[in-house]
Design a protein around this motif. Structure first.
Motif, PDB file in Angstrom:
ATOM      1  N   GLU A 176      -1.231   6.661   1.008  1.00 11.32           N
ATOM      2  CA  GLU A 176      -2.591   7.104   1.144  1.00 11.32           C
ATOM      3  C   GLU A 176      -3.437   5.930   1.394  1.00 11.32           C
ATOM      4  OE1 GLU A 176      -3.724   9.446  -2.323  1.00 11.32           O
ATOM      5  OE2 GLU A 176      -2.440  10.973  -1.635  1.00 11.32           O
ATOM      6  N   GLY A 177      -2.922   4.585   1.516  1.00 11.29           N
ATOM      7  CA  GLY A 177      -3.581   3.520   1.910  1.00 11.29           C
ATOM      8  C   GLY A 177      -4.054   2.651   0.669  1.00 11.29           C
ATOM      9  N   ARG A 178      -3.789   3.243  -0.652  1.00 12.18           N
ATOM     10  CA  ARG A 178      -4.204   2.549  -1.819  1.00 12.18           C
ATOM     11  C   ARG A 178      -3.068   1.393  -2.266  1.00 12.18           C
ATOM     12  NH1 ARG A 178      -4.603   7.715  -5.524  1.00 12.18           N
ATOM     13  NH2 ARG A 178      -2.442   7.866  -4.533  1.00 12.18           N
TER      14      ARG A 178
ATOM     15  N   HIS B 221       0.719  -1.324   0.249  1.00 11.45           N
ATOM     16  CA  HIS B 221       0.115  -0.170  -0.333  1.00 11.45           C
ATOM     17  C   HIS B 221       0.902   1.279   0.040  1.00 11.45           C
ATOM     18  CE1 HIS B 221      -2.692  -3.031   1.754  1.00 11.45           C
ATOM     19  NE2 HIS B 221      -3.530  -2.397   1.076  1.00 11.45           N
TER      20      HIS B 221
END
Length: 593
Positions: free
Chosen positions: A318-320, A315
């Motif tokens: 930004e957690g994507r 990830h």
């Protein structure tokens, strides 16, 4: 690879508090300089105003002296006229002549004559200057009025008398207009403040820039150190690691990954080309966790590598999802250990079973052998009966040998290790099969490097290993050939190779040749190589086999040197032959000659 992690440097002390302190010191210095500059300009203004006032006072005293020497006597009217005319100058606000009691004797403003003017204390021979705000802001210069001081000595008495007629202790007051100077000072003050403000901002910006530059260098150095550390860990870790993006494009691989997979063309650019990892990737795409999953990977040709794979999603900040990481280890060694463990368990169970069966069989064998001997004696005139009894006795003996081998295999291997010359054991064991080799037309060769090589092992048990290997080799070369034995030292171990040029072993049979009772011979029991393997393991050694059908077989035994085996005595060195190789060639033709 060595990784250097930089420690504290000369910029470590440069903290934000130092920046704040430096900026405050700079502000204080600039403030002091600004105040000094303003005071210097004020002093300059006062000196300029005093200078102008002094000039006017000198002019009035000179004009008074001139009038006093004239026909009119230079009285009060003459002085009043001078004051009024002189006060017409734009920088002059007023001119006043007062006596010692502060009464106005003459003034540029006739309406003030007869009034009073508040006076500070002025020394008789001194002067005074001050700023006043009433009735308007003015810069006053006050000093004694003595027009006679500059008179010719001949006229001095006349000047003094006429001056005294005006009053005692006369003081001349000149009020100068400070507004032009103050306007100039305000403008200059504004410019000074602006200049020092710009200097402060520039200095503060310089300090802040220096701090930012130091912070950037420190952050960059820390980042480089982390990159070096990560690269070192990445490349030196024993497990293979592959990272990809979301589309399956390989971004990074470490050295262990390339060594484990052993692909001829290297690791491909896309993960889809590695079927084992592509399946794991599809599990990640479905959101399933992949922890310690065993997969098999084709490494080119017929080579299949068992892998233990751990995979996870990468990830970003930004957690994507940004990609995938695959961590895997080669399970070949573990699989081999598991197989060895299972084989040891099977052998232990088989040994216990064999020992029980052998004990049960050996007892009736003695009875059968005794009945066969009695039968042979009773049928001495019957050749057929005697032949049958002889066959019965031979088969009993053969079965007894099999039982003996079973008991030998089941019995725990007890070693009597001692420091032994390797060459002597090899040559002694070869002499035991020398006649069989000559009969089969097989050439024997021995190569020991160095010749004085010594190691700690059980010579009797190891001779049994060599004999089993020799006999198998001789039986595999029914049309003659070559049997070579080589031994050499490798650091803290020594390696023995027994190689023949016989018929070889089929690939499908290689994994089972050390299994008990596995044999390809019509009359073999299948315990010879199992005993070899058992004895080698008891010496904490390893045995491998390389074979190709029709080209021969090579057995490779690795054993630890142990103790002082690497250091032969001086007598042994002197007794060792100068040549590094001993070869014996025996053939049937040479025997007959």
């Amino acid at each position: 690879m060595k990784t250097k992690i930089s420690g504290p440097d000369r910029w470590t002390w440069f903290s934000p508090w130092v920046i704040i302190g430096s900026v405050c010191i700079l502000a204080a210095v600039l403030a002091v300089l600004a105040v000094k500059n303003i005071r210097r300009e004020q002093d300059f203004m006062e000196r300029a105003l005093r200078y102008q006032a002094d000039i006017l006072m000198e002019f009035l005293e000179a004009g008074s002296r001139t009038g006093m020497r004239g026909p009119g006597g230079g009285g009060r009217r003459h002085i009043q006229t001078l004051m009024e005319e002189t006060a017409q100058q734009p920088e002059v606000l007023y001119i006043t002549l007062v006596d010692g009691d502060g009464r106005i004797v003459a003034s540029s403003d006739p309406q003030r004559i007869g009034g009073t003017h508040r006076l500070p204390h002025v020394a008789a021979d001194g002067s005074l200057h001050r700023f006043i705000d009433t009735p308007q802001q003015a810069f006053e210069v006050i000093r004694a009025f003595r027009p006679w001081s500059g008179c010719n000595p001949r006229h001095r008495n006349i000047c003094m008398e006429r001056t005294a007629a005006l009053g005692d202790n006369l003081l001349l007051i000149v009020g100068m207009d400070p507004s032009p100077f103050e306007a100039a000072m305000r403008q200059d003050r504004h410019q000074t403040i602006l200049l020092f403000g710009v200097m402060f901002l520039a200095g503060a910006a310089g300090f802040v820039s220096l701090f930012w530059a130091q912070h950037y260098r420190s952050a960059r150095r820390s980042l480089l150190d982390m990159e070096r550390l990560s690269a070192t860990v990445f490349n030196q870790m024993p497990a293979g690691l592959i990272t990809t993006d979301l589309r399956g494009t390989v971004r990074q691989t470490n050295t262990a990954a390339r060594d484990i997979l052993k692909l001829p063309g290297g690791i491909p650019g896309r993960l889809d080309e590695l079927a084992c990892f592509a399946a794991v990737r599809r599990q990640l795409e479905r959101g399933a966790a992949v922890l310690e999953e065993e997969v098999t990977c084709c490494a080119g040709g017929d080579t299949v590598i068992p892998l233990l794979v751990n995979a996870s999603v990468i990830h970003d900040g930004e957690g994507r999802k940004a990609g995938y990481v695959f961590l895997f280890t080669d399970m070949t060694g573990i699989k081999q250990l598991e197989e060895q463990l299972r084989r040891s368990e099977r052998l232990a169970a088989l040994g216990r079973l064999s020992a029980g069966i052998a004990h049960e069989i050996r007892n009736p064998l003695s009875s059968i052998k005794g009945f066969a001997a009695i039968l042979a004696k009773k049928v001495q005139g019957d050749e057929n009966a005697r032949a049958l009894s002889k066959v019965m006795e031979d088969e009993v003996n053969r079965l007894n040998r099999v039982v003996t081998e079973l008991l030998e295999f089941a019995r725990p291997t007890e070693l009597q290790k001692r420091r032994t010359a390797v060459k002597e054991v090899i040559e002694h064991s070869l002499r035991l099969v020398e006649s069989d080799a000559q009969a089969a037309g097989i050439r024997l060769s021995v190569d020991v490097r160095p010749q004085e090589l010594r190691a700690e092992f059980d010579p009797d048990r190891f001779s049994q290993v060599l004999l089993n290997l020799y006999l198998n080799a001789i039986q595999a070369m029914d049309r003659g050939g070559r049997l070579s034995v080589e031994a050499e030292r490798h650091e803290d171990e020594w390696v023995l190779q027994v190689e023949d040029t016989g018929c070889g072993i089929e690939p499908a049979e290689l994994p089972h040749i050390f299994d008990p009772y596995f044999t390809t011979k019509p009359r073999g029991v299948g315990l010879g190589l199992a005993v070899v393997h058992k004895i080698v393991e008891a010496h904490n050694g390893e045995i491998d086999v390389e074979s190709s059908p029709g080209q021969g077989t090579r057995f490779i035994i690795r054993l630890p040197l142990g103790g002082a085996a690497a250091c032969p005595s001086p007598e042994e060195r002197r007794a060792a032959p100068s040549s590094g190789k001993t070869q014996a060639t025996l053939t049937a033709s040479e025997e007959s000659s």
